[in-house]
Design a protein around this motif. Structure first.
Motif, PDB file in Angstrom:
ATOM      1  N   GLY A 183      -2.006   5.777   8.095  1.00 19.40           N
ATOM      2  CA  GLY A 183      -1.177   4.991   7.192  1.00 19.40           C
ATOM      3  C   GLY A 183      -1.269   3.481   7.402  1.00 19.40           C
ATOM      4  N   GLY A 184      -0.297   2.781   6.811  1.00 22.78           N
ATOM      5  CA  GLY A 184      -0.306   1.318   6.840  1.00 22.78           C
ATOM      6  C   GLY A 184      -0.146   0.741   8.228  1.00 22.78           C
ATOM      7  N   PRO A 211      -0.028  10.493   5.654  1.00 21.37           N
ATOM      8  CA  PRO A 211      -0.924   9.448   6.182  1.00 21.37           C
ATOM      9  C   PRO A 211      -2.029  10.057   7.046  1.00 21.37           C
ATOM     10  CG  PRO A 211       1.114   9.499   7.443  1.00 21.37           C
ATOM     11  CD  PRO A 211       1.281  10.514   6.345  1.00 21.37           C
ATOM     12  N   SER A 268       6.656   5.810   1.640  1.00 22.15           N
ATOM     13  CA  SER A 268       6.336   6.266   2.984  1.00 22.15           C
ATOM     14  C   SER A 268       6.922   7.637   3.318  1.00 22.15           C
ATOM     15  CB  SER A 268       6.853   5.231   3.988  1.00 22.15           C
ATOM     16  OG  SER A 268       6.464   5.549   5.288  1.00 22.15           O
ATOM     17  N   GLU A 315       4.226  -0.673   3.600  1.00 25.45           N
ATOM     18  CA  GLU A 315       3.846   0.672   3.170  1.00 25.45           C
ATOM     19  C   GLU A 315       4.944   1.228   2.275  1.00 25.45           C
ATOM     20  OE1 GLU A 315       1.819   3.836   5.731  1.00 25.45           O
ATOM     21  OE2 GLU A 315       3.864   4.626   5.530  1.00 25.45           O
ATOM     22  N   ALA A 343       8.060   0.113   6.373  1.00 27.93           N
ATOM     23  CA  ALA A 343       7.782   1.205   5.450  1.00 27.93           C
ATOM     24  C   ALA A 343       9.003   1.464   4.585  1.00 27.93           C
ATOM     25  CB  ALA A 343       7.405   2.467   6.230  1.00 27.93           C
ATOM     26  N   THR A 364       0.843  -1.194   0.000  1.00 28.15           N
ATOM     27  CA  THR A 364       0.000   0.000   0.000  1.00 28.15           C
ATOM     28  C   THR A 364       0.874   1.237   0.000  1.00 28.15           C
ATOM     29  OG1 THR A 364      -1.862   1.111   1.092  1.00 28.15           O
ATOM     30  CG2 THR A 364      -0.150   0.186   2.521  1.00 28.15           C
ATOM     31  N   THR A 365       0.252   2.388  -0.114  1.00 32.35           N
ATOM     32  CA  THR A 365       0.899   3.674   0.123  1.00 32.35           C
ATOM     33  C   THR A 365       0.154   4.341   1.282  1.00 32.35           C
ATOM     34  OG1 THR A 365      -0.436   4.560  -1.713  1.00 32.35           O
ATOM     35  CG2 THR A 365       1.860   4.036  -2.183  1.00 32.35           C
ATOM     36  N   PRO A 366       0.682   5.424   1.856  1.00 28.16           N
ATOM     37  CA  PRO A 366       0.118   5.923   3.125  1.00 28.16           C
ATOM     38  C   PRO A 366      -1.276   6.536   3.054  1.00 28.16           C
ATOM     39  CG  PRO A 366       2.373   6.692   2.810  1.00 28.16           C
ATOM     40  CD  PRO A 366       1.936   6.104   1.514  1.00 28.16           C
TER      41      PRO A 366
END
Length: 316
Positions: free
Chosen positions: A257-258, A253, A237, A234, A272, A205-207
């Motif tokens: 975030g993640g 984020p 990050s 993540e 991250a 994922t991304t934040p």
């Protein structure tokens, strides 16, 4: 899917008799076979599964790399993971690229101009180095500019071929790079590898929240089909300046975030990876970012995450 599973008098958009949507989709309305298909009487065990299970006996670990949305660095992460595994000359690693419509792995690994060769034992992967092989639809296209415009059954058929006809030999790790989302390709891989076993999935994922929303759906998908989630990574990050090495946030984020998502969903946060512009440059030139820029904070983040993935998978 076997072409025989689609009746000769079926409508143009027939999902096929083996599909869960058989007899239930809009395309089935008015078809003479609708009642039979909906009853499930036409569904037979896929003959490919025993062949795939037999072929996969030489593969020790099978890891899916998933993302809820595109553009989060999933394929780039898959490539770095493969390069890190293959840094040990005694570890045999393979990548199966099932992102049929967006096969970027050949370019990221610097082998986009190669072609697949057939032998008496099946298709031979394209080798980046002696212990790192790759199979992708990208090797089969006349040009990198050619679009792949396939319906589900044809995609599923190619994935089946990749799994049962590719001669991987003895592999320690097979990494499966999947397209974004939870669609035909994902369900097909899970169905075909059910008996052979999947060791787990790494989610990327991304934040920002727009990416996290899609990853929540990916987590739900894994739990519904019974795939063990190794953990969440993540990407992007923060931004690392190649000159001064300072880090700043590009994707803020806003919802934690993640790391927060992992805590909320009770999965492991693997780490991250900051955004280093040289990652993109390495992907364009088909070289290992880890080897080219060992001093980058992103490299250390990758290595820490990859080491944790190995620990988790090897214990399972």
């Amino acid at each position: 899917m076997d072409p025989k599973s689609i009746p000769s008098n079926a409508p143009e958009h027939c999902p096929g008799t083996e599909s869960e949507a058989a007899g239930k989709s809009d395309a089935c309305s008015g078809c003479a076979n609708q009642d039979v298909c909906a009853s499930g009487a036409t569904k037979l065990p896929d003959p490919s599964i025993p062949l795939i299970t037999s072929r996969m006996t030489t593969v020790k670990r099978k890891i899916l790399v998933l993302s809820g949305k595109g553009g989060v660095g999933k394929s780039t992460f898959t490539a770095q993971l493969a390069w890190a595994f293959a840094a040990d000359e005694d570890v045999q690693t393979g990548i199966m690229d099932v992102d049929i419509c967006g096969p970027s792995i050949p370019t990221i690994l610097g082998i986009a101009s190669e072609q697949v060769h057939a032998s008496s034992s099946g298709w031979s992967p394209v080798y980046v180095q002696d212990n790192l092989g790759v199979m992708s639809v990208g090797f089969m296209l006349p040009s990198s500019r050619d679009a792949v415009m396939w319906r589900g059954p044809k995609k599923n058929g190619l994935i089946s071929q990749f799994l049962k006809d590719v001669d991987w030999g003895d592999l320690d790790y097979l990494l499966v790079d999947t397209p974004p989302g939870t669609s035909d390709e994902h369900l097909t891989v899970v169905q075909y590898l059910k008996e052979a076993g999947i060791d787990g999935a790494v989610l990327i994922t991304t934040p920002q929240e727009v990416a996290l929303q899609d990853v929540r759906r990916e987590i739900d998908f894994c739990r519904k089909v019974g795939i063990n989630i190794i953990g969440l990574v993540e990407n992007m990050s923060g931004f690392v300046c190649p000159n001064c090495k300072t880090e700043s946030q590009i994707f803020k984020p806003s919802t934690g975030g993640g790391k927060r998502l992992a805590k909320e969903t009770n999965i492991e946060f693997l780490g991250a990876v900051p955004l280093d512009p040289r990652i993109g440059k390495s992907a364009d030139y088909g070289v290992s970012f880890l080897d080219e820029y060992p001093d980058s904070p992103a490299t250390q983040a990758y290595l820490d995450i990859i080491e944790r993935i190995k620990e988790i998978v090897d214990k399972s």
